[in-house]
Enzyme design. Sequence first.
Site, PDB file in Angstrom:
ATOM      1  CG  ASP A 112       0.572   9.808 -10.033  1.00 24.20           C
ATOM      2  OD1 ASP A 112      -0.209   9.888 -10.851  1.00 24.20           O
ATOM      3  OD2 ASP A 112       0.552   9.101  -9.018  1.00 24.20           O
TER       4      ASP A 112
ATOM      5  CG  ASN B 245       1.966   0.000  -2.013  1.00 25.13           C
ATOM      6  OD1 ASN B 245       1.213   0.796  -2.293  1.00 25.13           O
ATOM      7  ND2 ASN B 245       3.234   0.075  -2.668  1.00 25.13           N
TER       8      ASN B 245
ATOM      9  CG  HIS C 221       0.664   3.861  -3.693  1.00 30.71           C
ATOM     10  ND1 HIS C 221       1.719   3.001  -4.780  1.00 30.71           N
ATOM     11  CD2 HIS C 221      -0.446   3.561  -4.461  1.00 30.71           C
ATOM     12  CE1 HIS C 221       0.867   2.809  -5.913  1.00 30.71           C
ATOM     13  NE2 HIS C 221      -0.248   3.022  -5.658  1.00 30.71           N
TER      14      HIS C 221
ATOM     15  CD  GLU D 259       4.895   2.942  -4.573  1.00 30.56           C
ATOM     16  OE1 GLU D 259       4.016   2.743  -3.697  1.00 30.56           O
ATOM     17  OE2 GLU D 259       5.513   2.420  -5.451  1.00 30.56           O
TER      18      GLU D 259
HETATM   19  P1  PGA Z   1      -5.707   1.162  -9.422  1.00 36.09           P
HETATM   20  O1  PGA Z   1      -4.680   2.102  -8.864  1.00 36.09           O
HETATM   21  O2  PGA Z   1      -6.743   2.164  -9.624  1.00 36.09           O
HETATM   22  O3  PGA Z   1      -5.444   0.852 -10.824  1.00 36.09           O
HETATM   23  O4  PGA Z   1      -5.784  -0.006  -8.411  1.00 36.09           O
HETATM   24  C1  PGA Z   1      -4.730   3.014  -7.797  1.00 36.09           C
HETATM   25  C2  PGA Z   1      -3.376   3.425  -6.881  1.00 36.09           C
HETATM   26  O5  PGA Z   1      -2.401   2.517  -7.308  1.00 36.09           O
HETATM   27  O6  PGA Z   1      -3.435   4.418  -6.551  1.00 36.09           O
END
Ligand code: PGA
Length: 260
Positions: free
Chosen positions: A67, A136, A138, A143
């Site tokens: 992304d 959450n 995702h 999302e």
């Molecule tokens: P993080 O993000 O490794 O910074 O916790 C993971 C994600 O949001 O996919």
Amino acid sequence: MKILILPDREAAVAACVDLIAQTLTATPDAVLGLATGGTMEPVYAGLLARARAGEVTLNRMTSFNLDEYVGLPPGHPQSYHTYMQERLFGPLGFDPARAHLPRGDASDPMAEAVRYDAAIMAAGGIDLQLLGIGGNGHIGFNEPSSSLASPTRVKTLTRATRAANARFFGPDETVPQFAITMGIATILRSRHAVLLATGGPKAAAVAAMAEGPLSARCPASALQMHPKATIVLDAEAAADLELRQYYETVHPQGQEVSLD
Ligand code: PGA
């Protein structure tokens, strides 16, 4: 799903690095799907260390990141282009022609998303897709409410995601509202999905992904449909799994990780 529970973050990261190194040893010109975020930082450090020790060749792979923020040009300090450049591609001297990320500054982000999916297909598809998971649920920036059949497209980021990622931005900067993200269908087409989660704040999302219903409420639960998904966890991220003992019986700690 193959669920590997390692005693701590260091061991979980090492297992994840092993899986990537094994893939590149078997297929040096593999197509890797790469992820960003805090969880992945030690993974790239580990891969670089192995490359420097001559244990793995990274320069022949092709990569596609999950992304990019809409509106951020590649040179923006908080873009995922910059994240990858600083943590992996720059130190490696990686050929920029082999490194693909969606262009956040594309004049037509929707068209850019369609182009990106087509480029993945044209490269022969992704051999190993590396994934983190949001608190959450995702994966990428898919999302909650994301179609489980979604292609790469533009998604609106939730307030929770923007708050979680604010730590990477300066006090006067705002986290972009939109991102171009590989879709869930794109991720499910990868030949092997490897999701790494570490730390207690991920425990609830990990349990929802692995043991909850298949649901757009937890987009990562779509990995239940993936023919070959490996979930690499440390003990804290595994804390809410009801069937934890079973997973530890099937894949005991201390056993070498393998691609099978
Ligand atoms: P993080 O993000 O490794 O910074 O916790 C993971 C994600 O949001 O996919």
